[in-house]
Design an enzyme around this catalytic site. Structure first.
Site, short mmCIF file in Angstrom:
data_model
loop_
_atom_site.label_atom_id
_atom_site.label_comp_id
_atom_site.label_asym_id
_atom_site.label_seq_id
_atom_site.Cartn_x
_atom_site.Cartn_y
_atom_site.Cartn_z
N CYS A 162 85.67 1.37 102.12
CA CYS A 162 85.83 2.00 100.80
C CYS A 162 86.71 2.68 100.93
CB CYS A 162 84.07 1.85 100.32
SG CYS A 162 83.24 1.00 99.87
N HIS A 294 82.32 11.34 96.41
CA HIS A 294 82.37 9.62 96.87
C HIS A 294 81.72 9.04 95.60
CE1 HIS A 294 82.96 6.08 98.73
NE2 HIS A 294 82.01 5.17 99.26
N GLU A 305 75.32 12.41 100.59
CA GLU A 305 76.54 13.36 100.19
C GLU A 305 76.49 15.03 99.50
OE1 GLU A 305 80.90 12.57 98.03
OE2 GLU A 305 79.64 10.97 97.77
N LYS A 326 83.84 7.66 89.88
CA LYS A 326 83.48 6.38 89.65
C LYS A 326 82.82 5.47 88.84
CE LYS A 326 84.47 5.09 95.01
NZ LYS A 326 84.54 5.98 95.41
N HIS A 331 83.89 1.55 90.78
CA HIS A 331 83.47 1.82 92.30
C HIS A 331 84.91 0.56 93.60
CE1 HIS A 331 84.33 2.47 96.73
NE2 HIS A 331 82.37 2.12 96.98
N PHE A 390 81.48 1.36 104.22
CA PHE A 390 80.47 1.17 105.01
C PHE A 390 80.74 1.06 106.44
CE2 PHE A 390 77.70 -2.22 101.49
CZ PHE A 390 76.86 -0.57 101.54
#
Length: 403
Positions: A162, A294, A305, A326, A331, A390
């Site tokens: 991502c 994010h 975050e 998002k 996403h 990830f």
């Protein structure tokens, strides 16, 4: 070092087929998250996604080109076309020979691979489509952009889950700033709506069954989206010399690795990436007024975050506006950072902060000003755009407004 500016943007997403419609939808708090219609989703527990509706490849490409382009490559080229037009580039032989093209994609054309597997293992075929490899390779988006414009300079694709597009834009920024390339087209593209991919995400148990609610106490997971976004980067001097109008300045890039767990995030890695981006930009933390987060709407990401932002900015965190777009465009995995980079530079250009849509109730673990549900007028000097992947790979871009 030369100053680097963005002179063109291009987008295709669930919020529209160009930058203008994307920005209007963000400011209106309009969500592109709807029932998945592009494939039969009867075998999937979640039913919603941020799909691009009413997309007809034949309206944009000749049949001979469609045969060589998987959906994610088509989206990459469409976004690049708009960015180049927006930038007003007049191609010369020298510019074509030296311009860089750097894109990010998490999945590439994996849908083409899945189609081949289906023929082999379900229909009993003994061979797959002869073009499966060029259709599915992750660098196909970069290659087709180069072929579209005759670009012969440095060109490659980054795949860091991502964070792919943010890494791509950051690398392009460093190349232009260092003089390795006078201009770059950078961004990302993704088309994740195919059965095998959706079943894999279903197995992860991180997908919401209703909608994306970043930082909200009721958040229940991420929602997949598709799309592409591209930016044109060049030095400020070159842009002004050719009469271009810069949208914003890109001033910093930071990246880090958590080195901890393949799926569970830590606050220290994102914190380092934000600090490195601010340092690379030569900014003081107090100059940052907005963060495009994010913000995936998973329980762990939003909490971690928030902690990373507080560790980075300390008391100033209470004065920061933080939103996750998002919540509207979904996403888009490897393309997410590019969509959010465009949202960030438009925030600086227009003095409007897009909201975190679908927000219901504040969460004590996400105690930031998340600009809930409604856009906000604000003059922002500089902002960050966060991408955390990830694998614990983090990438952060820093942008600055042009007076």
């Amino acid at each position: 070092m030369p100053r680097v500016v963005i002179t063109g943007t291009g987008i295709i997403s669930a919020l529209g087929g160009n930058t203008a419609s994307f920005w209007r939808s963000l400011l209106a708090g309009t969500s592109g998250i709807r029932e998945i219609l592009g494939i039969d989703a009867s075998q999937i527990r979640f039913k919603n996604g941020a799909e691009i509706r009413d997309y007809v490849p034949e309206e944009h490409f000749e049949a001979k080109d469609i045969a060589l382009m998987e959906r994610f490559s088509q989206l990459a080229v469409l976004a690049a076309r708009e960015a180049v037009t927006d930038s007003g580039i007049e191609w010369t032989p020298d510019l074509r020979e030296t311009t860089a093209v750097i894109t990010g994609s998490c999945l590439g054309g994996r849908a083409a691979e899945e189609s081949g597997y289906w023929e082999l293992f379900h229909n009993g075929r003994t061979r797959v489509q002869p073009l499966t490899i060029p259709l599915s390779m992750s660098n196909a988006g970069t290659s087709h952009i180069c072929m579209q414009f005759g670009i012969e300079g440095p060109a490659y694709t980054i795949s860091t889950a991502c964070a792919s597009a943010t890494h791509a834009i950051g690398q392009a920024f460093w190349m232009v700033r260092s003089g390795a390339a006078p201009m770059a087209i950078a961004g990302g593209s993704e088309a994740p709506f195919f059965l095998g991919g959706l079943k894999a995400w279903e197995a992860m148990r991180v997908i919401s069954k209703d909608t994306c609610r970043p930082f909200s106490a009721e958040r229940s997971g991420m929602v997949l989206g598709e799309g592409a976004a591209m930016l044109v980067l060049e030095t400020l001097d070159a842009a002004l010399a050719r009469g271009a109008r810069p949208i914003a300045e890109i001033v910093g890039f930071g990246m880090s690795a958590d080195a901890s767990h393949i799926t569970q995030p830590l606050a220290t890695g994102p914190m380092r990436a934000m600090r490195l981006a601010i340092r690379d930009a030569g900014l003081a933390p107090e100059q940052i007024g907005y963060i495009n987060a994010h913000g995936t709407a998973t329980e762990a990401n939003d909490r971690i975050e928030t902690a990373a932002i507080r560790c980075t900015f300390n008391d100033q965190a209470d004065r920061l506006a933080v939103s996750s777009t998002k919540s509207m465009h979904g996403h888009a995995l490897g393309a997410a950072g590019a969509l959010e980079a465009v949202a960030s530079v438009l925030t600086l250009k227009h003095g409007m902060i897009p909201p975190t849509a679908n927000f219901l109730t504040a969460d004590a673990a996400c105690d930031l000003d998340v600009v809930p549900n409604h856009a906000r007028a604000a003059s922002v000097e500089a902002c960050l755009s966060n991408s955390f992947a990830f694998g614990g790979l983090n990438a952060v871009l820093a942008f600055k407004a042009i007076p």
